[in-house]
Write an enzyme that holds these catalytic residues in place. Structure first.
Site, mmCIF file in Angstrom:
data_model
loop_
_atom_site.group_PDB
_atom_site.id
_atom_site.type_symbol
_atom_site.label_atom_id
_atom_site.label_comp_id
_atom_site.label_asym_id
_atom_site.label_seq_id
_atom_site.Cartn_x
_atom_site.Cartn_y
_atom_site.Cartn_z
ATOM 1 C CD GLU A 12 4.170 -9.122 -10.566
ATOM 2 O OE1 GLU A 12 3.388 -9.005 -9.596
ATOM 3 O OE2 GLU A 12 5.215 -8.449 -10.679
ATOM 4 N N GLY A 78 11.960 -3.007 -11.205
ATOM 5 C CA GLY A 78 12.782 -2.037 -11.910
ATOM 6 C C GLY A 78 14.232 -2.222 -11.502
ATOM 7 C CG MET A 172 5.606 -0.259 -6.624
ATOM 8 S SD MET A 172 4.382 0.357 -7.799
ATOM 9 C CE MET A 172 3.343 1.319 -6.698
ATOM 10 C CD GLU A 173 3.865 -4.900 -5.520
ATOM 11 O OE1 GLU A 173 4.929 -5.298 -6.019
ATOM 12 O OE2 GLU A 173 3.116 -4.101 -6.102
ATOM 13 C CG ASP A 196 10.837 -0.958 -15.284
ATOM 14 O OD1 ASP A 196 10.028 -1.833 -14.897
ATOM 15 O OD2 ASP A 196 11.308 -0.067 -14.529
#
Ligand code: 4EH
Length: 228
Positions: A12, A78, A172-173, A196
């Site tokens: 990233e 996602g 997730m962050e 995704d």
């Protein structure tokens, strides 16, 4: 002014480091921080490693140890909102922690005393992203991003996140970075490109599209730096 540009995974931030060319590497708190000057702007880049704890440590370090006064996050996510396709960009208007659960005590999902279910991103940086999107002729969606310490690959988990947070994307962050920046009074901006759709095929889609989506997000973030 000193800008923090953060990701979670090496892929990233790799496109950002490539754009910077030369930078100074500093090892600190089991991580590496990359400092550069880009078109006259002081920048610190880092990838936190995956999850809310590592991203909290990195965001706090970039602000308190490296004295950054704005934080831009670039990465992948996602997609939940069906309008979000692979490679599409989403800007977080506000973020939540979908796995923070003390509902046993009557509190809503994502809430703990002294906190809030949502943390709002900086409106000024969101407006700046609209200018960049217009200049680039790109469509950037704005929406709610839900954060939790799990790679989501299950429709039922997605449905539960929509039920509680009406989220458009998940990762997730971002939600932990948001709490850090709000508490330390640092304007922040979370940009993600969809890799995704967090369903049963998510891991395969992620493996196929993560790198290309990370580049889409990174290229947009660097255009933001030109104007910040
Ligand atoms: N469906 C999803 N659920 C939760 N998060 C995401 C993301 C965003 N990032 C990517 C990465 C997945 S875990 C990881 C672990 N090992 C290798 C690669 N990724 C983590 O940093 C969160 C993209 N799709 C997501």
């Amino acid at each position: 002014m000193k800008i923090a540009i953060m990701g979670a995974m090496p892929e990233e931030v790799a496109p950002i480091l490539e754009k910077l060319g030369t930078y100074k590497t500093t090892k600190y708190a089991d991580n590496e921080y990359y400092e550069a000057s880009y078109k006259g702007v002081d920048i610190v880049v880092a990838y936190s490693k995956i999850g809310k704890v590592f991203s909290t440590l990195t965001a706090t370090t970039m602000i308190q140890h490296f004295n950054c006064d704005k934080l831009l996050f670039s990465g992948v996510a996602g997609g939940i909102n069906p309008s979000l396709k692979i490679g599409d960009l989403i800007v977080a208007t506000k973020l939540s922690q979908h796995d923070l659960d003390i509902t046993a005590f009557g509190h809503p999902m994502g809430f703990v005393p002294g906190g809030s279910v949502f943390v709002e991103a900086d409106q000024g940086l969101i407006e700046l992203s609209k200018e960049v999107a217009k200049e680039l002729g790109k469509t950037v969606q704005e929406g709610i991003i839900a954060t939790g310490d799990q790679f989501v690959h299950d429709e039922k988990v997605k449905e539960n996140i929509v039920k509680h947070f009406n989220a458009d994307a998940l990762e997730m962050e971002g939600g932990s970075v948001a709490v850090v920046c709000k508490s330390l009074n640092v304007p922040f901006f979370i940009l993600r490109a969809i890799s995704d759709t967090a369903d049963t095929d998510a891991s395969f889609s992620f493996d196929e599209f993560m790198e290309s989506s990370a580049i889409i997000s990174a290229e947009f973030i660097m255009k933001m730096v030109d104007k910040v």
